[in-house]
Design a protein around this motif. Structure first.
Motif, short mmCIF file in Angstrom:
data_model
loop_
_atom_site.label_atom_id
_atom_site.label_comp_id
_atom_site.label_asym_id
_atom_site.label_seq_id
_atom_site.Cartn_x
_atom_site.Cartn_y
_atom_site.Cartn_z
N PRO A 137 19.87 -4.11 -5.92
CA PRO A 137 20.25 -4.96 -7.06
C PRO A 137 21.60 -5.63 -6.84
O PRO A 137 22.54 -5.03 -6.29
CB PRO A 137 20.30 -3.97 -8.23
CG PRO A 137 19.41 -2.85 -7.82
CD PRO A 137 19.59 -2.73 -6.33
N TYR A 160 20.04 -13.38 -5.51
CA TYR A 160 20.32 -12.24 -6.39
C TYR A 160 19.04 -11.43 -6.54
O TYR A 160 17.96 -11.99 -6.73
CB TYR A 160 20.81 -12.72 -7.77
CG TYR A 160 21.21 -11.57 -8.68
CD1 TYR A 160 22.52 -11.12 -8.70
CD2 TYR A 160 20.28 -10.94 -9.49
CE1 TYR A 160 22.91 -10.04 -9.51
CE2 TYR A 160 20.64 -9.87 -10.29
CZ TYR A 160 21.95 -9.42 -10.30
OH TYR A 160 22.31 -8.36 -11.08
N GLY A 177 17.16 -9.03 -8.94
CA GLY A 177 17.17 -8.62 -10.34
C GLY A 177 16.78 -9.79 -11.24
O GLY A 177 16.69 -10.94 -10.77
N ASN A 232 11.42 -10.87 -8.54
CA ASN A 232 12.65 -10.11 -8.71
C ASN A 232 13.79 -10.66 -7.86
O ASN A 232 14.91 -10.16 -7.92
CB ASN A 232 12.43 -8.63 -8.37
CG ASN A 232 13.49 -7.73 -8.95
OD1 ASN A 232 13.85 -7.86 -10.13
ND2 ASN A 232 14.00 -6.80 -8.16
N ASP A 271 20.84 -11.43 -17.76
CA ASP A 271 19.40 -11.56 -17.95
C ASP A 271 19.11 -12.53 -19.08
O ASP A 271 20.02 -13.16 -19.63
CB ASP A 271 18.75 -10.20 -18.19
CG ASP A 271 19.17 -9.54 -19.51
OD1 ASP A 271 19.77 -10.21 -20.37
OD2 ASP A 271 18.88 -8.33 -19.68
N LEU A 276 24.23 -8.04 -15.77
CA LEU A 276 23.46 -7.30 -14.77
C LEU A 276 24.39 -6.75 -13.69
O LEU A 276 25.55 -7.18 -13.55
CB LEU A 276 22.41 -8.21 -14.14
CG LEU A 276 21.34 -8.75 -15.09
CD1 LEU A 276 20.50 -9.81 -14.37
CD2 LEU A 276 20.46 -7.63 -15.60
#
Length: 247
Positions: free
Chosen positions: A140, A162, A164, A190, A232, A238
Motif C-alpha cells: 500500500p 499508488y 490502494g 487497486n 479515498d 490513505l
C-alpha cells in the motif's frame, strides 16, 4: 361508457322542440377535460421517473485519463491499456502505462510504470521507465515517482503509481498544493496511475540550455515536492507508504 361517449351522446340528443341540454353537455365536457389532464399528468410522472432512473448512469463523471488510442489495445511495450494524460509534446500524445519488469537484478519486482510519447499508430517511444526498489511493488502507498524528464526532445511529466483505492492525490510543490491526474490501471483496480501537468510541478524547460540538447533536465526545471497525500472516495486519508522520488 367512457366520458367521451357521454359527451358525444349529449351532443347528439334530439331536440324534440326544446333547447339543447347545455348543462349535460358542459358537465360531460368538463369531465372529459379532467380525464385528459389526469392522463397528461400521469404520463409526465412516468417520464420524470424514467429520467430519474437514468440520471445516475448518465451523470457519472468521466475519468480524467482515457484509453489511448482506442485502436491501439495491443500497444507494444505496454502491460494493460495505455492511458492518455491529456498532455502533448511536439507531435505526440503523452501516455502512462505499466510494464512487466524482467530485470534479473530485481527478481521480486515484477511491476513497473512508464510515461511515453506515443504516436498515432500506437507505438510507445520514447519511454521513461521506473520501478520501486524501496518497497514491495504491490504494498500500500506511493511507488516509483519519477521526476519530469526530456527524452529525445520529448517532455515527459512527473508520474508514478499508488497501491490502494486512491480517488485523490495531492502534493506540495513550490509552496502550493497541487492535485495529480489519476486513472485506475486496466489490469488491477487497486493500482492507480497518476501524473502531474507540466505547469503543476516544474517550470518550463530551458530549450536553449546545453542540457536540453543532450536530452537532460534543465536548470530550474526540477520540482520541489513534499507532503505526498492520498485520499479515498470518502475523503479518508490513505497510507503513504514509502514515497521515493526517482531521478
Amino acid at each position: 361508457m367512457t366520458d367521451l361517449d357521454t359527451f358525444r351522446a349529449a351532443l347528439q340528443q334530439p331536440d324534440e322542440g326544446r333547447p339543447p341540454a347545455l348543462d349535460e353537455i358542459m358537465t360531460a365536457g368538463r369531465r372529459l377535460r379532467r380525464r385528459r389532464l389526469a392522463l397528461v399528468a400521469g404520463a409526465a410522472t412516468v417520464l420524470v421517473a424514467a429520467t430519474m432512473a437514468l440520471w445516475p448512469l448518465t451523470s457519472r463523471s468521466e475519468p480524467v485519463g482515457g484509453a489511448w488510442p482506442a485502436a491501439a489495445v495491443d500497444a507494444r511495450g505496454s502491460w494493460g491499456q495505455p492511458v492518455a494524460t491529456g498532455l502533448r509534446s511536439k507531435d505526440r500524445e503523452i501516455v502512462v502505462t505499466a510494464f512487466r519488469n524482467n530485470n534479473p537484478a530485481y527478481p521480486d519486482i515484477k511491476f513497473g510504470v512508464r510515461a511515453c510519447a506515443a504516436d498515432v499508430a500506437g507505438e510507445l517511444a520514447p519511454c521513461h521507465n521506473q520501478f520501486d526498489d524501496v518497497a514491495p511493488d504491490r504494498s500500500p502507498g506511493f511507488h516509483a515517482i519519477g521526476l519530469p524528464s526530456n527524452l529525445d526532445y520529448y517532455d515527459l511529466p512527473m508520474y508514478g503509481y499508488y497501491v490502494g483505492p486512491a480517488a485523490k492525490i495531492t502534493v506540495e510543490s513550490r509552496g502550493r498544493l497541487v492535485t495529480a491526474k489519476t486513472a485506475v490501471w486496466s489490469e488491477d483496480e487497486n493500482i492507480v496511475l497518476f501524473w502531474f501537468t507540466f505547469d503543476d510541478v516544474y517550470q518550463k524547460v530551458d530549450k536553449n540550455s546545453p542540457l536540453y540538447k543532450e536530452g537532460k533536465v534543465t536548470p530550474g526545471q526540477l520540482p520541489d515536492v513534499s507532503d505526498w497525500t492520498a485520499y479515498d472516495a470518502d475523503g479518508k486519508e490513505l497510507p503513504v507508504g514509502k514515497p521515493f522520488v526517482i531521478g
